[in-house]
Design a protein around this motif. Structure first.
Motif, PDB file in Angstrom:
ATOM      1  N   VAL A 257       0.716  -1.112   0.136  1.00  0.00           N
ATOM      2  CA  VAL A 257      -0.310   0.007  -0.174  1.00  0.00           C
ATOM      3  C   VAL A 257       0.609   0.925   0.223  1.00  0.00           C
ATOM      4  O   VAL A 257       1.710   1.372   0.765  1.00  0.00           O
ATOM      5  N   HIS A 258       0.888   2.817  -1.074  1.00  0.00           N
ATOM      6  CA  HIS A 258       1.583   3.549  -0.504  1.00  0.00           C
ATOM      7  C   HIS A 258       1.472   4.085   0.419  1.00  0.00           C
ATOM      8  O   HIS A 258      -0.137   3.976   0.812  1.00  0.00           O
ATOM      9  N   GLU A 259       2.315   5.294   0.958  1.00  0.00           N
ATOM     10  CA  GLU A 259       1.985   5.557   1.906  1.00  0.00           C
ATOM     11  C   GLU A 259       0.448   7.208   1.815  1.00  0.00           C
ATOM     12  O   GLU A 259       0.483   7.157   2.705  1.00  0.00           O
ATOM     13  N   SER A 260       0.695   7.127   0.694  1.00  0.00           N
ATOM     14  CA  SER A 260      -0.091   8.550   0.251  1.00  0.00           C
ATOM     15  C   SER A 260      -1.690   7.814   0.219  1.00  0.00           C
ATOM     16  O   SER A 260      -2.890   8.422  -0.168  1.00  0.00           O
ATOM     17  N   ALA A 261      -2.125   6.926   0.303  1.00  0.00           N
ATOM     18  CA  ALA A 261      -2.961   6.006   0.494  1.00  0.00           C
ATOM     19  C   ALA A 261      -4.164   6.059   1.273  1.00  0.00           C
ATOM     20  O   ALA A 261      -3.043   5.808   2.731  1.00  0.00           O
ATOM     21  N   GLN A 262      -5.334   6.043   0.959  1.00  0.00           N
ATOM     22  CA  GLN A 262      -6.641   6.276   2.618  1.00  0.00           C
ATOM     23  C   GLN A 262      -7.336   4.615   1.990  1.00  0.00           C
ATOM     24  O   GLN A 262      -8.051   4.473   1.708  1.00  0.00           O
ATOM     25  N   ILE A 263      -7.359   3.996   3.472  1.00  0.00           N
ATOM     26  CA  ILE A 263      -8.397   2.974   3.816  1.00  0.00           C
ATOM     27  C   ILE A 263      -8.939   3.307   5.003  1.00  0.00           C
ATOM     28  O   ILE A 263      -8.459   2.937   5.796  1.00  0.00           O
ATOM     29  N   GLY A 264     -10.574   3.128   4.154  1.00  0.00           N
ATOM     30  CA  GLY A 264     -11.698   3.023   5.180  1.00  0.00           C
ATOM     31  C   GLY A 264     -11.703   1.982   6.638  1.00  0.00           C
ATOM     32  O   GLY A 264     -10.734   0.923   6.744  1.00  0.00           O
ATOM     33  N   PRO A 277      -0.648   4.884  -5.315  1.00  0.00           N
ATOM     34  CA  PRO A 277      -0.161   6.882  -4.377  1.00  0.00           C
ATOM     35  C   PRO A 277      -1.238   7.078  -4.356  1.00  0.00           C
ATOM     36  O   PRO A 277      -2.469   7.037  -5.777  1.00  0.00           O
ATOM     37  N   GLY A 278      -2.574   7.994  -3.636  1.00  0.00           N
ATOM     38  CA  GLY A 278      -3.573   8.859  -3.825  1.00  0.00           C
ATOM     39  C   GLY A 278      -4.409   8.145  -3.830  1.00  0.00           C
ATOM     40  O   GLY A 278      -5.776   8.655  -3.965  1.00  0.00           O
ATOM     41  N   CYS A 279      -4.922   6.617  -3.937  1.00  0.00           N
ATOM     42  CA  CYS A 279      -5.375   5.798  -3.684  1.00  0.00           C
ATOM     43  C   CYS A 279      -6.550   5.947  -2.467  1.00  0.00           C
ATOM     44  O   CYS A 279      -6.148   6.378  -1.244  1.00  0.00           O
ATOM     45  N   VAL A 280      -8.458   5.986  -2.518  1.00  0.00           N
ATOM     46  CA  VAL A 280      -8.829   5.954  -1.591  1.00  0.00           C
ATOM     47  C   VAL A 280      -9.637   4.335  -1.888  1.00  0.00           C
ATOM     48  O   VAL A 280     -10.326   4.514  -2.779  1.00  0.00           O
ATOM     49  N   VAL A 281     -10.005   4.358  -0.204  1.00  0.00           N
ATOM     50  CA  VAL A 281     -10.644   2.800  -0.409  1.00  0.00           C
ATOM     51  C   VAL A 281     -11.540   3.211   1.063  1.00  0.00           C
ATOM     52  O   VAL A 281     -11.007   3.130   1.819  1.00  0.00           O
ATOM     53  N   GLU A 282     -12.647   2.634   0.184  1.00  0.00           N
ATOM     54  CA  GLU A 282     -14.158   3.772   1.558  1.00  0.00           C
ATOM     55  C   GLU A 282     -13.928   2.551   2.172  1.00  0.00           C
ATOM     56  O   GLU A 282     -13.177   0.785   2.075  1.00  0.00           O
ATOM     57  N   SER A 283     -14.856   2.178   3.604  1.00  0.00           N
ATOM     58  CA  SER A 283     -14.865   0.979   4.415  1.00  0.00           C
ATOM     59  C   SER A 283     -15.779   0.216   3.600  1.00  0.00           C
ATOM     60  O   SER A 283     -16.458  -0.129   2.523  1.00  0.00           O
ATOM     61  N   CYS A 290      -5.212  -7.923  -6.997  1.00  0.00           N
ATOM     62  CA  CYS A 290      -5.439  -6.917  -7.830  1.00  0.00           C
ATOM     63  C   CYS A 290      -4.637  -5.805  -7.481  1.00  0.00           C
ATOM     64  O   CYS A 290      -3.850  -5.669  -6.559  1.00  0.00           O
ATOM     65  N   THR A 291      -4.652  -4.748  -8.906  1.00  0.00           N
ATOM     66  CA  THR A 291      -3.854  -3.633  -8.511  1.00  0.00           C
ATOM     67  C   THR A 291      -4.604  -2.551  -8.989  1.00  0.00           C
ATOM     68  O   THR A 291      -5.177  -2.810  -9.519  1.00  0.00           O
ATOM     69  N   VAL A 292      -4.506  -1.633  -7.908  1.00  0.00           N
ATOM     70  CA  VAL A 292      -5.055  -0.334  -7.960  1.00  0.00           C
ATOM     71  C   VAL A 292      -4.143   0.944  -8.215  1.00  0.00           C
ATOM     72  O   VAL A 292      -3.239   0.872  -7.174  1.00  0.00           O
ATOM     73  N   MET A 293      -4.466   1.272  -9.407  1.00  0.00           N
ATOM     74  CA  MET A 293      -3.473   2.297  -8.894  1.00  0.00           C
ATOM     75  C   MET A 293      -3.641   3.713  -9.369  1.00  0.00           C
ATOM     76  O   MET A 293      -4.566   3.814  -8.263  1.00  0.00           O
ATOM     77  N   ARG A 294      -2.872   4.125  -9.614  1.00  0.00           N
ATOM     78  CA  ARG A 294      -2.635   5.960  -8.671  1.00  0.00           C
ATOM     79  C   ARG A 294      -4.145   6.726  -9.008  1.00  0.00           C
ATOM     80  O   ARG A 294      -4.892   7.339  -9.649  1.00  0.00           O
ATOM     81  N   GLY A 295      -4.463   7.062  -7.821  1.00  0.00           N
ATOM     82  CA  GLY A 295      -5.637   8.054  -7.802  1.00  0.00           C
ATOM     83  C   GLY A 295      -7.142   7.647  -7.771  1.00  0.00           C
ATOM     84  O   GLY A 295      -8.217   8.013  -7.727  1.00  0.00           O
ATOM     85  N   VAL A 296      -7.194   5.780  -7.687  1.00  0.00           N
ATOM     86  CA  VAL A 296      -8.183   5.942  -7.854  1.00  0.00           C
ATOM     87  C   VAL A 296      -9.087   4.861  -6.934  1.00  0.00           C
ATOM     88  O   VAL A 296      -8.746   5.487  -5.504  1.00  0.00           O
ATOM     89  N   ARG A 297     -10.190   5.474  -6.919  1.00  0.00           N
ATOM     90  CA  ARG A 297     -11.123   5.653  -5.054  1.00  0.00           C
ATOM     91  C   ARG A 297     -12.364   4.416  -5.475  1.00  0.00           C
ATOM     92  O   ARG A 297     -13.183   4.202  -6.750  1.00  0.00           O
ATOM     93  N   ILE A 298     -12.269   3.570  -4.232  1.00  0.00           N
ATOM     94  CA  ILE A 298     -13.281   2.972  -4.460  1.00  0.00           C
ATOM     95  C   ILE A 298     -14.150   2.849  -3.798  1.00  0.00           C
ATOM     96  O   ILE A 298     -13.877   3.297  -1.664  1.00  0.00           O
ATOM     97  N   LYS A 299     -15.402   3.139  -3.661  1.00  0.00           N
ATOM     98  CA  LYS A 299     -16.737   3.554  -2.900  1.00  0.00           C
ATOM     99  C   LYS A 299     -16.679   1.892  -1.469  1.00  0.00           C
ATOM    100  O   LYS A 299     -15.904   1.274  -2.300  1.00  0.00           O
ATOM    101  N   LYS A 300     -17.567   2.622  -1.366  1.00  0.00           N
ATOM    102  CA  LYS A 300     -17.711   1.606  -0.010  1.00  0.00           C
ATOM    103  C   LYS A 300     -18.208   0.382  -0.333  1.00  0.00           C
ATOM    104  O   LYS A 300     -18.995  -0.118  -1.635  1.00  0.00           O
ATOM    105  N   HIS A 301     -18.282  -1.082   0.490  1.00  0.00           N
ATOM    106  CA  HIS A 301     -18.653  -1.893   0.108  1.00  0.00           C
ATOM    107  C   HIS A 301     -18.865  -2.697  -0.952  1.00  0.00           C
ATOM    108  O   HIS A 301     -19.491  -4.138  -1.433  1.00  0.00           O
TER     109      HIS A 301
END
Length: 361
Positions: A257-264, A277-283, A290-301
């Motif tokens: 996990v890149h240090e700038s990514a956020q995980i809910g 980097p810069g990814c947001v993984v919601e709760s 899988c690979t989730v590339m820079r700046g992706v947002r994955i919404k809840k559930h």
């Protein structure tokens, strides 16, 4: 020392990702593919890397300018006007590869990921005194490949057998070579294959030797192999520098996990996942293989498995993305959508489910 990396053409097998950037710049485990190779070359004293390329050299060079300075290594391009196969580019780059030192030079296939044991390869090459060394890797199903038949004790290559029907051995060419400058005298400036035309001649003279690659190997030039390669790479990272891997109650197996990514809250991530980097993984999100590339947002559930999510894409709430789904750059999957192996070109919005593997234009 110098090295030539065979970058080649359009990266069609990794589309739609290569519609946005040249293939060697597609991230693998949060780092452009080619950078894995350049860093490993630099570590054994290579000070100049030549990229043999026939597509978008300016994009490549602009991107690599920063790394030139950071790594202290010279990176140049040798541009083909027509595809020259795997040997022609060596003839084209001849003047860049030859200097007064007489030192051997590396040649690498840009799709190959491994632990790059260049140090051992240099020792092996100097010890056998031949003209060329190739890395070979052992595979379970040699009938799909060209097999390299060697003398067990010395590694001297006896012959090459293309896609053998009967078992002749399980070592295949791993796409990593160390060649004396003399090899360049054998190559004409025309479309030609190093594997089929050049190496068999050197082997016939008893001057070609093969070293078995320790550790893992994968050609990650297509999505399924890219995902497998990520598993092997993270596995090797676990053994060598596990501090780079994520830990926590939400992590299963090997996860980067890149240090700038956020995980809910309440997510379950892993095994074999890379989050850029810069990814947001919601709760409540579930990610595996899988690979989730820079700046992706994955919404809840949302639930994603065995897929690649391209840069700046979004995956909606309760969406399910699986079975080698590849989202190009800036793709938006709406809430509650199911994708079963959809390959989606950049800048698309997906409003209805993709029930069987197909390309979405």
């Amino acid at each position: 020392m110098k090295a030539l990396i065979l970058v080649g053409g359009f990266g069609t097998r990794l589309r739609p990702l290569t519609l946005s950037v040249p293939k060697p710049l597609v991230e693998f485990a949060n780092k452009p593919m080619i950078l894995h190779q350049i860093e490993a070359l630099k570590a054994v004293g290579v000070n100049e890397v030549v990229l043999a390329i026939n597509y978008q050299p300016e994009v490549m060079l602009n991107f690599l300018k920063d790394f030139e300075t950071n790594l202290g290594i010279k990176i140049t391009c040798s541009q083909e006007t027509e595809p020259l196969g795997t040997a022609g580019p060596l003839a084209l780059a001849r003047d860049k590869l030859i200097d007064d030192s007489g030192e051997p030079f590396f040649v690498l296939n840009s799709d190959v990921i491994s632990e790059y044991p260049f140090e051992q390869m240099i020792k092996f090459h100097k010890a056998h005194g031949g003209e060329a060394s190739i890395m070979v890797t052992k595979v379970d199903e040699p009938s799909k490949y060209g097999v390299v038949v060697t003398e067990e004790s010395t590694g001297k290559v006896e012959k090459f057998v293309e896609k053998p029907k009967l078992f002749v051995g399980n070592k295949i060419n791993a796409g990593i070579y160390l060649l004396n400058p003399a090899v360049l005298d054998r190559i004409e400036l025309r479309p030609t294959s190093i594997e089929k035309e050049v190496f068999p001649k050197i082997a016939a003279e008893g001057k070609l030797f093969a070293m078995v690659l320790p550790g893992f190997w994968m050609d990650i030039g297509q999505p399924r192999d890219y995902i497998t390669g990520l598993r092997l790479y993270l596995d090797s990272l676990r053994k060598k520098s596990s501090s780079k891997l994520a830990i926590g109650p939400h992590v299963v197996g090997n996860v980067l996990v890149h240090e700038s990514a956020q995980i809910g809250e309440g997510c379950l991530i892993g095994p074999d996942v890379a989050i850029g980097p810069g990814c947001v993984v919601e709760s409540g999100v579930r990610l595996s293989h899988c690979t989730v590339m820079r700046g992706v947002r994955i919404k809840k559930h949302a639930c994603i498995s065995s897929s690649i999510i391209g840069w700046h894409s979004t995956v909606g709430q309760w969406a399910r993305v699986e079975n080698m789904t590849i989202l190009g750059e800036d793709v938006h999957v709406c809430d509650e959508i199911y994708s079963n192996g959809g390959v989606v070109l950049p800048h698309k919005e997906i409003k209805s489910s993709i029930l069987k593997p197909e390309i979405v234009m």
